[in-house]
Design an enzyme around this catalytic site. Sequence first.
Site, PDB file in Angstrom:
ATOM      1  CD1 TRP A  24      -2.440   1.819   0.296  1.00  0.00           C
ATOM      2  CD2 TRP A  24      -2.051   1.995   2.500  1.00  0.00           C
ATOM      3  NE1 TRP A  24      -3.130   2.920   0.768  1.00  0.00           N
ATOM      4  CE2 TRP A  24      -2.904   3.054   2.100  1.00  0.00           C
ATOM      5  CE3 TRP A  24      -1.661   1.899   3.844  1.00  0.00           C
ATOM      6  CZ2 TRP A  24      -3.378   4.010   2.998  1.00  0.00           C
ATOM      7  CZ3 TRP A  24      -2.132   2.841   4.741  1.00  0.00           C
ATOM      8  CH2 TRP A  24      -2.984   3.888   4.319  1.00  0.00           C
ATOM      9  CG  ASP A  48      -1.608  -7.485   1.248  1.00  0.00           C
ATOM     10  OD1 ASP A  48      -2.441  -8.349   1.591  1.00  0.00           O
ATOM     11  OD2 ASP A  48      -1.905  -6.284   1.068  1.00  0.00           O
ATOM     12  CE1 TYR A  53      -3.931  -1.176  -0.889  1.00  0.00           C
ATOM     13  CE2 TYR A  53      -2.193  -2.792  -1.008  1.00  0.00           C
ATOM     14  CZ  TYR A  53      -3.237  -2.222  -0.319  1.00  0.00           C
ATOM     15  OH  TYR A  53      -3.561  -2.699   0.921  1.00  0.00           O
ATOM     16  CE  LYS A  78      -5.478  -6.075   1.014  1.00  0.00           C
ATOM     17  NZ  LYS A  78      -4.253  -5.485   0.435  1.00  0.00           N
ATOM     18  CG  HIS A 111      -9.488  -2.860  -0.376  1.00  0.00           C
ATOM     19  ND1 HIS A 111      -8.558  -2.585  -1.341  1.00  0.00           N
ATOM     20  CD2 HIS A 111      -8.962  -2.414   0.784  1.00  0.00           C
ATOM     21  CE1 HIS A 111      -7.513  -1.999  -0.791  1.00  0.00           C
ATOM     22  NE2 HIS A 111      -7.736  -1.880   0.495  1.00  0.00           N
ATOM     23  CD  GLN A 170      -4.508  -6.733   4.494  1.00  0.00           C
ATOM     24  OE1 GLN A 170      -4.280  -5.620   4.044  1.00  0.00           O
ATOM     25  NE2 GLN A 170      -4.174  -7.827   3.842  1.00  0.00           N
ATOM     26  CB  SER A 197      -0.643   0.482   8.678  1.00  0.00           C
ATOM     27  OG  SER A 197      -0.612   1.190   7.465  1.00  0.00           O
ATOM     28  N   PRO A 198       1.321  -2.409  10.020  1.00  0.00           N
ATOM     29  CG  PRO A 198       2.861  -4.107   9.569  1.00  0.00           C
ATOM     30  CD  PRO A 198       1.808  -3.253   8.917  1.00  0.00           C
ATOM     31  CB  ILE A 246      12.697  -4.703   2.458  1.00  0.00           C
ATOM     32  CG1 ILE A 246      11.838  -3.605   1.804  1.00  0.00           C
ATOM     33  CG2 ILE A 246      12.217  -6.093   2.065  1.00  0.00           C
ATOM     34  CD1 ILE A 246      11.953  -3.518   0.289  1.00  0.00           C
TER      35      ILE A 246
HETATM   36  P1  A2P Z   1       9.628   3.580   3.294  1.00  0.00           P
HETATM   37  O1  A2P Z   1       8.707   2.828   2.372  1.00  0.00           O
HETATM   38  O2  A2P Z   1      10.119   4.885   2.719  1.00  0.00           O
HETATM   39  O3  A2P Z   1      10.722   2.725   3.862  1.00  0.00           O
HETATM   40  P2  A2P Z   1       3.308   0.397   7.453  1.00  0.00           P
HETATM   41  O4  A2P Z   1       3.851  -0.875   6.908  1.00  0.00           O
HETATM   42  O5  A2P Z   1       2.892   0.353   8.871  1.00  0.00           O
HETATM   43  O6  A2P Z   1       2.213   1.002   6.575  1.00  0.00           O
HETATM   44  O7  A2P Z   1       4.510   1.458   7.439  1.00  0.00           O
HETATM   45  C1  A2P Z   1       5.109   1.874   6.232  1.00  0.00           C
HETATM   46  C2  A2P Z   1       5.865   3.150   6.484  1.00  0.00           C
HETATM   47  O8  A2P Z   1       6.944   2.927   7.386  1.00  0.00           O
HETATM   48  C3  A2P Z   1       6.470   3.689   5.227  1.00  0.00           C
HETATM   49  O9  A2P Z   1       6.441   5.109   5.310  1.00  0.00           O
HETATM   50  C4  A2P Z   1       7.897   3.173   5.269  1.00  0.00           C
HETATM   51  O10 A2P Z   1       8.746   4.061   4.577  1.00  0.00           O
HETATM   52  C5  A2P Z   1       8.197   3.201   6.739  1.00  0.00           C
HETATM   53  N1  A2P Z   1       9.108   2.134   7.165  1.00  0.00           N
HETATM   54  C6  A2P Z   1       9.021   0.825   6.870  1.00  0.00           C
HETATM   55  N2  A2P Z   1       9.982   0.113   7.477  1.00  0.00           N
HETATM   56  C7  A2P Z   1      10.722   0.992   8.186  1.00  0.00           C
HETATM   57  C8  A2P Z   1      11.854   0.862   9.020  1.00  0.00           C
HETATM   58  N3  A2P Z   1      12.402  -0.317   9.269  1.00  0.00           N
HETATM   59  N4  A2P Z   1      12.363   2.004   9.580  1.00  0.00           N
HETATM   60  C9  A2P Z   1      11.793   3.209   9.344  1.00  0.00           C
HETATM   61  N5  A2P Z   1      10.719   3.390   8.566  1.00  0.00           N
HETATM   62  C10 A2P Z   1      10.170   2.289   7.986  1.00  0.00           C
END
Ligand code: A2P
Length: 295
Positions: A24, A48, A53, A78, A111, A170, A197-198, A246
Site C-alpha cells: 500500500w 500483499d 493500490y 483485493k 477491500h 485484514q 500498517s503494522p 525490508i
Molecule cells: P519507506 O517505504 O520509505 O521505507 P506500514 O507498513 O505500517 O504502513 O509502514 C510503512 C511506512 O513505514 C512507510 O512510510 C515506510 O517508509 C516506513 N518504514 C518501513 N519500514 C521501516 C523501518 N524499518 N524504519 C523506518 N521506517 C520504515
Amino acid sequence: MNSLTDCFVLSNGVKVPCVGFGTWQTPTGDVAVQSVLAALKAGYRHIDTAWGYENEPEVGEAVRASGVPREEIFVTSKHWVISRGYQKTIEAVEASLRNLKLDYMDLYLVHWPCVAKSSPQWKEINADTWRGFERMYKDGKIRAIGVSNYQKKHIEGLYEYCTVKPMVNQIEFHPGYTQMDNVRYCQEQGILVEAWSPLGNGTVLKSPFLAAIAAKYGKSVAQLCVRFALQCGVLPLPKSVHADRIAQNADVFDFTISDEDMQAIQDMPRLGFSGYMPEDAPADILAGLLPPDKA
Ligand code: A2P
C-alpha cells in the site's frame, strides 16, 4: 514462528507465510518492481497488493522476474469497492489476474465492506459480492477468500448468507491501535487476522515509549512492531521501498517480547490511527480516493 517461511494455516488448510510484504502506497513503476524483488530476495514469500493500490502489474512482474517458483510465493490481492455485486466481482477477479499476469491468486479479499451509511441494503450487497468470491474460489481461481476492514457486525451479516466463511480479515493493527475486540472475535471464529500498517504507517516508529522497549531487546521499533503482531497471532504486512528496511523488518525471529512488555504495548494510549474505519470512510469516499476514470 521461527522464519519467514513458517506459516499460519487458514481454516481451509491453506498455508500462509507468517510475514507478508505490504505494498500500500508503494508507487507504481520501477520502485514497486524493485521493492517486491528486494522483499523476495530478503526471503519474504508472501506479497500483499490490491487493485486499488494500482501496482498489481508490478507485483506480478516482480514475482515472475524473481526466479522463485510461483507456488512458493503467496500472492494476495483485493477487490475494490466499485466492483460490488456478483457479476462485477467475477470480472474484478479476472481483471486482477490479468494485471498480475498470474493464473491464480492465493488469497483475494473484499477491500471494504458496504455499510449501512452507504446503503440500507448493505448486507445484501456484501452477500452478493461474496457469492462472486465463493464462485471464483470454487472454480480454483483463488486458493482462499477473505475480507478486509470488516468489523464483527459485517462478518455476522455475511454469515447470514454465505456458504464459505471468510478465512482472513485484514485490518489496521499496530501498537497504539490494535482493535483487540475485533482480533479476538476473528480468532474465535477461526479467521486469521492480518495487520495492514503494522508500523502505524511509520508514525509509531518515533514513539519514545516503544523505543525504550525495543532497546531492551536490541531491536528497532519497526522490528518490535512486527514481532508484536506475530506474538498476538496476527500476520503483519510491513511495507517499505528501501531494501535495508525490508530486510530489517523481516529480522524478527531472534527475540521474544516478554508477557509484561506485550501487555504494556497493548495498554499504551492510542497512537498512529489512520482514521480509516468502514463506517466513517464508506464506499463513496473511498472510491473518491482514486482518479475519476477508476472510480
Ligand atoms: P519507506 O517505504 O520509505 O521505507 P506500514 O507498513 O505500517 O504502513 O509502514 C510503512 C511506512 O513505514 C512507510 O512510510 C515506510 O517508509 C516506513 N518504514 C518501513 N519500514 C521501516 C523501518 N524499518 N524504519 C523506518 N521506517 C520504515
